[in-house]
Design a protein around this motif. Structure first.
Motif, PDB file in Angstrom:
ATOM      1  N   CYS A 214       0.849  -1.192   0.000  1.00  0.00           N
ATOM      2  CA  CYS A 214       0.000   0.000   0.000  1.00  0.00           C
ATOM      3  C   CYS A 214       0.882   1.239   0.000  1.00  0.00           C
ATOM      4  O   CYS A 214       1.734   1.399   0.877  1.00  0.00           O
ATOM      5  CB  CYS A 214      -0.904  -0.016   1.233  1.00  0.00           C
ATOM      6  SG  CYS A 214      -1.912   1.465   1.465  1.00  0.00           S
ATOM      7  N   PHE A 215       0.693   2.105  -0.977  1.00  0.00           N
ATOM      8  CA  PHE A 215       1.454   3.344  -1.079  1.00  0.00           C
ATOM      9  C   PHE A 215       0.613   4.515  -0.569  1.00  0.00           C
ATOM     10  O   PHE A 215      -0.568   4.640  -0.914  1.00  0.00           O
ATOM     11  CB  PHE A 215       1.865   3.615  -2.531  1.00  0.00           C
ATOM     12  CG  PHE A 215       2.743   2.555  -3.137  1.00  0.00           C
ATOM     13  CD1 PHE A 215       3.948   2.210  -2.550  1.00  0.00           C
ATOM     14  CD2 PHE A 215       2.364   1.900  -4.298  1.00  0.00           C
ATOM     15  CE1 PHE A 215       4.761   1.230  -3.099  1.00  0.00           C
ATOM     16  CE2 PHE A 215       3.164   0.927  -4.871  1.00  0.00           C
ATOM     17  CZ  PHE A 215       4.365   0.588  -4.265  1.00  0.00           C
ATOM     18  N   VAL A 216       1.250   5.388   0.217  1.00  0.00           N
ATOM     19  CA  VAL A 216       0.583   6.584   0.749  1.00  0.00           C
ATOM     20  C   VAL A 216       1.551   7.747   0.660  1.00  0.00           C
ATOM     21  O   VAL A 216       2.691   7.648   1.128  1.00  0.00           O
ATOM     22  CB  VAL A 216       0.151   6.380   2.226  1.00  0.00           C
ATOM     23  CG1 VAL A 216      -0.470   7.662   2.789  1.00  0.00           C
ATOM     24  CG2 VAL A 216      -0.838   5.226   2.355  1.00  0.00           C
ATOM     25  N   ASP A 217       1.132   8.857   0.068  1.00  0.00           N
ATOM     26  CA  ASP A 217       1.992  10.035   0.003  1.00  0.00           C
ATOM     27  C   ASP A 217       2.242  10.579   1.401  1.00  0.00           C
ATOM     28  O   ASP A 217       1.364  10.522   2.275  1.00  0.00           O
ATOM     29  CB  ASP A 217       1.364  11.118  -0.874  1.00  0.00           C
ATOM     30  CG  ASP A 217       1.520  10.829  -2.357  1.00  0.00           C
ATOM     31  OD1 ASP A 217       2.288   9.904  -2.703  1.00  0.00           O
ATOM     32  OD2 ASP A 217       0.873  11.516  -3.174  1.00  0.00           O
ATOM     33  N   ALA A 218       3.424  11.147   1.617  1.00  0.00           N
ATOM     34  CA  ALA A 218       3.839  11.580   2.956  1.00  0.00           C
ATOM     35  C   ALA A 218       3.526  13.041   3.246  1.00  0.00           C
ATOM     36  O   ALA A 218       3.907  13.542   4.305  1.00  0.00           O
ATOM     37  CB  ALA A 218       5.342  11.331   3.140  1.00  0.00           C
ATOM     38  N   ASP A 219       2.823  13.732   2.337  1.00  0.00           N
ATOM     39  CA  ASP A 219       2.524  15.150   2.579  1.00  0.00           C
ATOM     40  C   ASP A 219       1.072  15.388   2.967  1.00  0.00           C
ATOM     41  O   ASP A 219       0.593  16.528   2.956  1.00  0.00           O
ATOM     42  CB  ASP A 219       2.868  15.989   1.340  1.00  0.00           C
ATOM     43  CG  ASP A 219       1.990  15.662   0.138  1.00  0.00           C
ATOM     44  OD1 ASP A 219       1.371  14.577   0.133  1.00  0.00           O
ATOM     45  OD2 ASP A 219       1.922  16.493  -0.795  1.00  0.00           O
ATOM     46  N   LEU A 220       0.331  14.326   3.320  1.00  0.00           N
ATOM     47  CA  LEU A 220      -1.083  14.474   3.651  1.00  0.00           C
ATOM     48  C   LEU A 220      -1.272  15.112   5.018  1.00  0.00           C
ATOM     49  O   LEU A 220      -0.538  14.822   5.970  1.00  0.00           O
ATOM     50  CB  LEU A 220      -1.781  13.114   3.628  1.00  0.00           C
ATOM     51  CG  LEU A 220      -1.681  12.297   2.341  1.00  0.00           C
ATOM     52  CD1 LEU A 220      -2.579  11.079   2.417  1.00  0.00           C
ATOM     53  CD2 LEU A 220      -2.022  13.139   1.123  1.00  0.00           C
ATOM     54  N   ARG A 221      -2.275  15.972   5.116  1.00  0.00           N
ATOM     55  CA  ARG A 221      -2.678  16.584   6.387  1.00  0.00           C
ATOM     56  C   ARG A 221      -4.043  16.051   6.799  1.00  0.00           C
ATOM     57  O   ARG A 221      -4.813  15.592   5.973  1.00  0.00           O
ATOM     58  CB  ARG A 221      -2.722  18.109   6.247  1.00  0.00           C
ATOM     59  CG  ARG A 221      -1.353  18.735   5.957  1.00  0.00           C
ATOM     60  CD  ARG A 221      -1.440  20.248   5.906  1.00  0.00           C
ATOM     61  NE  ARG A 221      -2.099  20.717   4.692  1.00  0.00           N
ATOM     62  CZ  ARG A 221      -3.300  21.273   4.646  1.00  0.00           C
ATOM     63  NH1 ARG A 221      -4.020  21.394   5.739  1.00  0.00           N
ATOM     64  NH2 ARG A 221      -3.816  21.693   3.502  1.00  0.00           N
ATOM     65  N   ASP A 222      -4.333  16.129   8.101  1.00  0.00           N
ATOM     66  CA  ASP A 222      -5.602  15.615   8.641  1.00  0.00           C
ATOM     67  C   ASP A 222      -5.798  14.164   8.199  1.00  0.00           C
ATOM     68  O   ASP A 222      -6.878  13.761   7.747  1.00  0.00           O
ATOM     69  CB  ASP A 222      -6.783  16.475   8.167  1.00  0.00           C
ATOM     70  CG  ASP A 222      -6.636  17.935   8.565  1.00  0.00           C
ATOM     71  OD1 ASP A 222      -6.052  18.203   9.627  1.00  0.00           O
ATOM     72  OD2 ASP A 222      -7.097  18.807   7.798  1.00  0.00           O
ATOM     73  N   PHE A 223      -4.762  13.378   8.361  1.00  0.00           N
ATOM     74  CA  PHE A 223      -4.734  12.021   7.826  1.00  0.00           C
ATOM     75  C   PHE A 223      -5.673  11.097   8.593  1.00  0.00           C
ATOM     76  O   PHE A 223      -5.759  11.145   9.828  1.00  0.00           O
ATOM     77  CB  PHE A 223      -3.312  11.472   7.892  1.00  0.00           C
ATOM     78  CG  PHE A 223      -3.175  10.065   7.371  1.00  0.00           C
ATOM     79  CD1 PHE A 223      -3.176   9.823   6.014  1.00  0.00           C
ATOM     80  CD2 PHE A 223      -3.057   8.997   8.243  1.00  0.00           C
ATOM     81  CE1 PHE A 223      -3.059   8.525   5.518  1.00  0.00           C
ATOM     82  CE2 PHE A 223      -2.935   7.707   7.769  1.00  0.00           C
ATOM     83  CZ  PHE A 223      -2.938   7.474   6.392  1.00  0.00           C
ATOM     84  N   SER A 224      -6.362  10.241   7.858  1.00  0.00           N
ATOM     85  CA  SER A 224      -7.234   9.223   8.433  1.00  0.00           C
ATOM     86  C   SER A 224      -6.735   7.842   8.051  1.00  0.00           C
ATOM     87  O   SER A 224      -6.254   7.626   6.925  1.00  0.00           O
ATOM     88  CB  SER A 224      -8.666   9.406   7.925  1.00  0.00           C
ATOM     89  OG  SER A 224      -9.446   8.252   8.183  1.00  0.00           O
ATOM     90  N   ALA A 225      -6.878   6.879   8.976  1.00  0.00           N
ATOM     91  CA  ALA A 225      -6.483   5.501   8.686  1.00  0.00           C
ATOM     92  C   ALA A 225      -7.312   4.899   7.562  1.00  0.00           C
ATOM     93  O   ALA A 225      -6.927   3.876   6.984  1.00  0.00           O
ATOM     94  CB  ALA A 225      -6.613   4.644   9.943  1.00  0.00           C
ATOM     95  N   ASP A 226      -8.447   5.526   7.213  1.00  0.00           N
ATOM     96  CA  ASP A 226      -9.259   5.047   6.098  1.00  0.00           C
ATOM     97  C   ASP A 226      -8.472   5.053   4.786  1.00  0.00           C
ATOM     98  O   ASP A 226      -8.784   4.280   3.872  1.00  0.00           O
ATOM     99  CB  ASP A 226     -10.506   5.913   5.926  1.00  0.00           C
ATOM    100  CG  ASP A 226     -11.555   5.656   6.996  1.00  0.00           C
ATOM    101  OD1 ASP A 226     -11.409   4.667   7.743  1.00  0.00           O
ATOM    102  OD2 ASP A 226     -12.516   6.443   7.092  1.00  0.00           O
ATOM    103  N   PHE A 227      -7.469   5.929   4.694  1.00  0.00           N
ATOM    104  CA  PHE A 227      -6.668   5.975   3.471  1.00  0.00           C
ATOM    105  C   PHE A 227      -5.926   4.660   3.242  1.00  0.00           C
ATOM    106  O   PHE A 227      -5.586   4.330   2.107  1.00  0.00           O
ATOM    107  CB  PHE A 227      -5.666   7.133   3.531  1.00  0.00           C
ATOM    108  CG  PHE A 227      -6.236   8.451   3.093  1.00  0.00           C
ATOM    109  CD1 PHE A 227      -5.934   8.975   1.844  1.00  0.00           C
ATOM    110  CD2 PHE A 227      -7.085   9.163   3.916  1.00  0.00           C
ATOM    111  CE1 PHE A 227      -6.467  10.176   1.430  1.00  0.00           C
ATOM    112  CE2 PHE A 227      -7.627  10.368   3.518  1.00  0.00           C
ATOM    113  CZ  PHE A 227      -7.324  10.886   2.267  1.00  0.00           C
ATOM    114  N   VAL A 228      -5.672   3.934   4.316  1.00  0.00           N
ATOM    115  CA  VAL A 228      -5.012   2.630   4.201  1.00  0.00           C
ATOM    116  C   VAL A 228      -6.035   1.505   4.235  1.00  0.00           C
ATOM    117  O   VAL A 228      -6.112   0.684   3.319  1.00  0.00           O
ATOM    118  CB  VAL A 228      -3.973   2.439   5.313  1.00  0.00           C
ATOM    119  CG1 VAL A 228      -3.396   1.021   5.281  1.00  0.00           C
ATOM    120  CG2 VAL A 228      -2.857   3.460   5.172  1.00  0.00           C
TER     121      VAL A 228
END
Length: 321
Positions: free
Chosen positions: A127-141
C-alpha cells in the motif's frame, strides 16, 4: 464502452465504511501469509506531516485491537530536513533510497522510490501513501487494502476523494483534470471511471507490482494504472472513497513538469505515429527575470523506466519458488 465503464463503477467502487475494520482484521487472519500488508510512504522533506501519518497508522492499524498493517516503511529519497528522524520517532522503519539495490545508481523521482520499495518490504499486499497528507485518516489505508483482503479477484485498488484547493472544495487535482483525465478518456476509455487516476494512495498485490515497469518520475501512477489494465484487466481494478485529501499544493511550473512527465509516460504506451518526427523530451518554462523580461528554464522530462522487479536478480532470489 460507456456501458462497460458504468457497469465497472457500479461493481468496483465502494466507500471505506463498507468494510469495517473488525471484518477486515478477520479477513486478514483468514488469508494467512497472503494477507500480509506493507505500507510504504515515499518521502522527501516531509518532516511537517510524515510523523502524524505514521502515528495514525500505528495507533489505528498496527497497535490497536484490529491490526491490519504488518510493516510500515518510510523510504527517504534524500531529505535534507528531519523527515527520517520524525518518522522513526513516530514508529516507522526508515530506509534511505540509496541503501536499496545499491548496485543500481538511483535517479531522482517518486517512481524510483516506489520501485525500490518492493525490495525493502515483504508483504504480499503493498500500500502506497503520500507523505505530505494533512488531517490524515487511517481510512486511506484500510479503505484501499480492504477489497484486496476480501476479494481474491482484485489486483489493484485506488483511493478516491475530494481535493479542496483555495475556496473550491474540488479545485485540486489540476494535472488530473487538464492532462490525465483527457488522456485516459481518449486513449484508455475503460479507465475513465477512475476518480483520482493520479492519486498517490493505492494498494496492489505484490504479484502484480513485481511484473510492472515503473516510470521513475511523476508519470508512475498513470503508467502503473495503464499497465495494470493491460496485464490484469479492468475487473481486477477498483476504487474506494476515503473522504477528503488535504496536502501541499504545487505551483504552476511544478505542475507543468508533472504534466510533461505524464504525457511522456502516455506517449510510450501509445502506438507510434508514422510521421517519423523525433519527440523532444524537454520542457521549457519561463519566469520573470530580475533584470526584466523573462528567463527561459528547460527541464528534462523523466525518460527512465525501471524494469519489472521480477527481472532483478536480487529480488527474484528472495522470492519463494
Amino acid at each position: 464502452m460507456l456501458d462497460e465503464v458504468r457497469d465497472w463503477l457500479d461493481r468496483r467502487s465502494w466507500a471505506a465504511a463498507d468494510r469495517p475494520l473488525p471484518a477486515l482484521a478477520a479477513a486478514k487472519r483468514a488469508a494467512g501469509p497472503a494477507g500480509g500488508v506493507s505500507v510504504v510512504l515515499p518521502a522527501l522533506d516531509e518532516e511537517a506531516t510524515v510523523g502524524e501519518i505514521v502515528a495514525v497508522i500505528r495507533r489505528d492499524l498496527m497497535d490497536g485491537p484490529h491490526p491490519l498493517v504488518d510493516e510500515l516503511l518510510v523510504l527517504d529519497s534524500g531529505s535534507t530536513d528531519r523527515t527520517a528522524e520524525v518518522a522513526a520517532a513516530a514508529g516507522a522503519k526508515v530506509v534511505h533510497r540509496d541503501e536499496v539495490l545499491p548496485r543500481v545508481p538511483a535517479v531522482l523521482g517518486k517512481g524510483e522510490v516506489l520501485w525500490r520499495s518492493l525490495l525493502a518490504t515483504s508483504g504480499e499486499i503493498v500500500c502506497f501513501v503520500d507523505a505530505d497528507l494533512r488531517d490524515f485518516s487511517a481510512d486511506f489505508v484500510s479503505g484501499i487494502v480492504g477489497p484486496l483482503l476480501t476479494d481474491p479477484g482484485l489486483q489493484l485498488v485506488k483511493a478516491m476523494y475530494d481535493r479542496p484547493f483555495g475556496d473550491s472544495p474540488e479545485g485540486g487535482g489540476r494535472v488530473t483534470e487538464l492532462v490525465a483525465r483527457p488522456l485516459l478518456n481518449l486513449h484508455w476509455p475503460r479507465l475513465a471511471g477512475f476518480v483520482q487516476p493520479l492519486g498517490g494512495e493505492y494498494a496492489a498485490r505484490r504479484t502484480l507490482l513485481e511484473r510492472l515497469p515503473f516510470p521513475v518520475g511523476y508519470g508512475v501512477e498513470l503508467g502503473l494504472l495503464v499497465d495494470a489494465l493491460g496485464l490484469a484487466g479492468l475487473d481486477a481494478l477498483a476504487q474506494v472513497d476515503v473522504g477528503v485529501r488535504r496536502h501541499r499544493h504545487q505551483d504552476g511550473q511544478a505542475l507543468g513538469r508533472m504534466a510533461a512527465a505524464i504525457l511522456r509516460t502516455a506517449e510510450v504506451r501509445l502506438p507510434r505515429g508514422s510521421d517519423g518526427l523525433a519527440v523532444r523530451h524537454r520542457l521549457t518554462q519561463f519566469a520573470r527575470a530580475d533584470a526584466g523580461g523573462f528567463a527561459a528554464r528547460t527541464f528534462a522530462v523523466d525518460e527512465v523506466e525501471r524494469p519489472p522487479m521480477l527481472s532483478v536478480p536480487e529480488y527474484a532470489a528472495r522470492r519463494p519458488a
